[in-house]
Design an enzyme around this catalytic site. Structure first.
Site, mmCIF file in Angstrom:
data_model
loop_
_atom_site.group_PDB
_atom_site.id
_atom_site.type_symbol
_atom_site.label_atom_id
_atom_site.label_comp_id
_atom_site.label_asym_id
_atom_site.label_seq_id
_atom_site.Cartn_x
_atom_site.Cartn_y
_atom_site.Cartn_z
ATOM 1 N N GLU A 292 -5.672 -8.172 -1.441
ATOM 2 C CA GLU A 292 -6.337 -8.053 -0.134
ATOM 3 C C GLU A 292 -7.789 -7.740 -0.399
ATOM 4 O O GLU A 292 -8.094 -6.874 -1.214
ATOM 5 C CB GLU A 292 -5.755 -6.910 0.702
ATOM 6 C CG GLU A 292 -4.432 -7.199 1.324
ATOM 7 C CD GLU A 292 -3.976 -6.099 2.286
ATOM 8 O OE1 GLU A 292 -4.832 -5.424 2.888
ATOM 9 O OE2 GLU A 292 -2.757 -5.921 2.419
ATOM 10 N N GLU B 185 0.826 -1.220 0.000
ATOM 11 C CA GLU B 185 0.000 0.000 0.000
ATOM 12 C C GLU B 185 0.853 1.259 0.000
ATOM 13 O O GLU B 185 0.688 2.159 0.833
ATOM 14 C CB GLU B 185 -0.949 -0.022 1.208
ATOM 15 C CG GLU B 185 -1.916 -1.210 1.161
ATOM 16 C CD GLU B 185 -3.051 -1.130 2.162
ATOM 17 O OE1 GLU B 185 -2.827 -0.589 3.254
ATOM 18 O OE2 GLU B 185 -4.156 -1.596 1.854
#
Ligand code: BGP
Length: 492
Positions: free
Chosen positions: A390, A199
């Site tokens: 995810e 991320e």
């Protein structure tokens, strides 16, 4: 319904600091998670520290500031979830056997940098750390499960951060070079798929995620992101030199997962700008090899003068990633209007969408948003392979007396998102894998809780750290097993 491609990578995802535990075993150095307490979705986690005179304190995990003269430290009598986590470090064989039983084709995990280089700056790696991951990869190989390895998942060695300024310091790039060179050489033949930074875009996205984030800190965040993107590009180049078969991806938090709250053109423009600065600024740079056209306006707006060299530009251009991966949980709405309801607890998740329902933690449930993201990305980066690495529902589960866990809400969430991926495949996107988040219950990153569970496997551990750590199969375990066995055709 569309068929998923034949070799589709079905699996699950974890991160070292949220599952391994053994925080000071095998020569591991500390990381910032090891000095971060537990919280809840309204009570922020705290980063603990000591002042030179010995007094202790804690700064909010969400934008709090540790005083300059303080050192982050473990305080006695305080519970730190990462210290034991779910003890994957000692139980990985049992856990991998369960993943294999579900039929996993891929397992996303991260290497803790501080197991390989405890302070981040050593000249030679820590053998015990190298051995640990070798054993994990060998165990996965036994079951033909392909590892997908995140090189840095919110896990920079604490020493590097405390003493050298971490990613605020250009020197971090050279230390990362050494770390990546070591693992790329070490795990040749055991690992093929790598992700550089988890991320990565959150470095700048925090300006909107954390309520009242000071505008003055955005320049520093952009510099951190720049150093990380250069480090990532250099890692991509090195990976290909060491093994041309390596596939290296970027990992972006979310994607075009924001909608204008109203059809007011001002809301549309505001949302577009938000998407550019918070998502595409990073993904364009890593995928296309140079900062996008809109970067200049972002830099001007926040008085950013990047420390960027000609070599950096060359590295970015030569170190373009081979694939795009991203996390997807929910969407949020953006507006320039002031009369709206907010959502998200500790996070500022924007305005509440009247067409969606919300999880207990204030995250919207929006499978259509996943299809939308996949299509937006596919249009922006034609042909580039993508993985959703995810996705999942954090929920409270109940372990019954007989060891069962009934989690129809999770099955419902996952089913809808898999259906959305299948629609996106039919739309023509190049999606090659899906590793749902927290395939085994683990510590929540944002709240430090255990009770925010994502897993197919229940871990008997409570928010306060008590519990046997025994593993139990939830109803979703059997369901996902069938999904994988039928390559996504039977979702019932
Ligand atoms: C992502 C992180 C993960 C993970 C996930 C779920 O941002 O990459 O580490 O934890 O979010 O978030 P949470 O644990 O806060 O529910």
């Amino acid at each position: 319904m569309t068929k998923f491609p034949k070799n589709f990578y079905w699996g699950g995802a974890t991160a070292a600091n949220q599952c391994e535990g053994a925080y000071n075993e095998g020569g591991k150095g500390l990381t910032s998670s090891d000095v971060t307490t537990a919280g809840t979705h309204t009570e922020p986690r705290k980063v603990t520290y000591r002042m030179p005179d010995g007094t202790a304190g804690g700064a909010s995990f969400f934008g709090g500031v540790v005083p300059k003269e303080a050192k982050r430290a473990i305080l006695e009598g305080v519970y730190y979830p990462s210290h034991e986590a779910i003890d994957f470090y000692h139980r990985y064989k049992e856990d991998i056997a369960l993943f294999a039983e579900m039929g996993f084709k891929m397992f996303r995990m991260s290497i803790a940098w501080s197991r390989i280089f405890p302070k981040g700056i050593e000249e030679t790696p820590n053998q015990a750390g190298l051995d640990f991951y070798r054993s994990v990869f060998e165990e996965l190989k036994k079951y033909n499960i392909e590892p997908l390895v995140t090189i840095s998942h919110y896990d920079t060695p604490l020493y590097l951060e405390e003493e050298l300024g971490g990613w605020n310091n250009r020197d971090a790039i050279a230390y990362f070079d050494r770390y990546t060179e070591t693992i790329f050489n070490e795990y040749k033949g055991l690992v093929k798929y790598w992700l550089t930074f988890n991320e990565i875009n959150t470095a700048v996205m925090v300006k909107d995620l954390i309520p009242n984030y000071p505008k003055s800190r955005v320049a520093q965040s952009a510099q951190v992101l720049h150093y990380q993107m250069v480090a990532s590009a250099r890692a991509v180049k090195r990976a290909h030199e060491i093994n041309p078969d390596y596939v290296v991806g970027c990992m972006i938090a979310g994607g075009p997962s924001q909608y204008p709250l109203t059809c007011d053109p001002k809301d549309v423009l505001y949302t577009q700008k938000n998407l550019q600065d918070n998502y595409f600024y990073a993904s364009d740079t890593m995928i296309r090899g140079a900062y996008p056209y809109f970067a200049k306006r972002f830099w001007d707006e926040f008085n950013i003068t990047l420390d960027i060299t000609d070599q950096d530009k060359k590295d970015l251009l030569e170190g373009k990633v081979d694939m795009l991966t991203f996390s997807y949980y929910s969407t949020s709405c953006k507006t320039t209007h002031t009369d709206f309801e907010t959502t998200g607890g500790n996070f500022s998740m924007g305005a509440k969408n009247p067409y969606l329902t919300y999880s207990q933690w204030g995250w919207s449930l929006d499978p259509d948003g996943l299809r939308y993201c996949l299509n937006e990305y596919a249009g922006r980066y034609p042909g580039l392979p993508m993985m959703v690495v995810e996705n999942g529902l954090g929920a409270v589960d109940v372990l019954e007396e007989d060891g069962t866990v009934h989690d129809p809400y999770r099955i419902e969430y996952l089913r809808a998102h898999i259906q959305a991926m299948s629609e996106a495949l039919e739309d023509g996107v190049n999606l090659i894998g899906y590793t749902s988040w927290g395939c085994i219950d683990l510590i929540s990153a944002s709240t430090g809780e255990m009770k925010k569970r994502y897993g197919y496997i229940y871990v008997d551990k409570n928010n306060d750290g008590s519990g046997t750590l025994n593993r139990y199969k939830k109803d979703s375990f059997y369901w996902y097993k069938k999904v994988i066995a039928t390559n996504g055709e039977d979702l019932n």
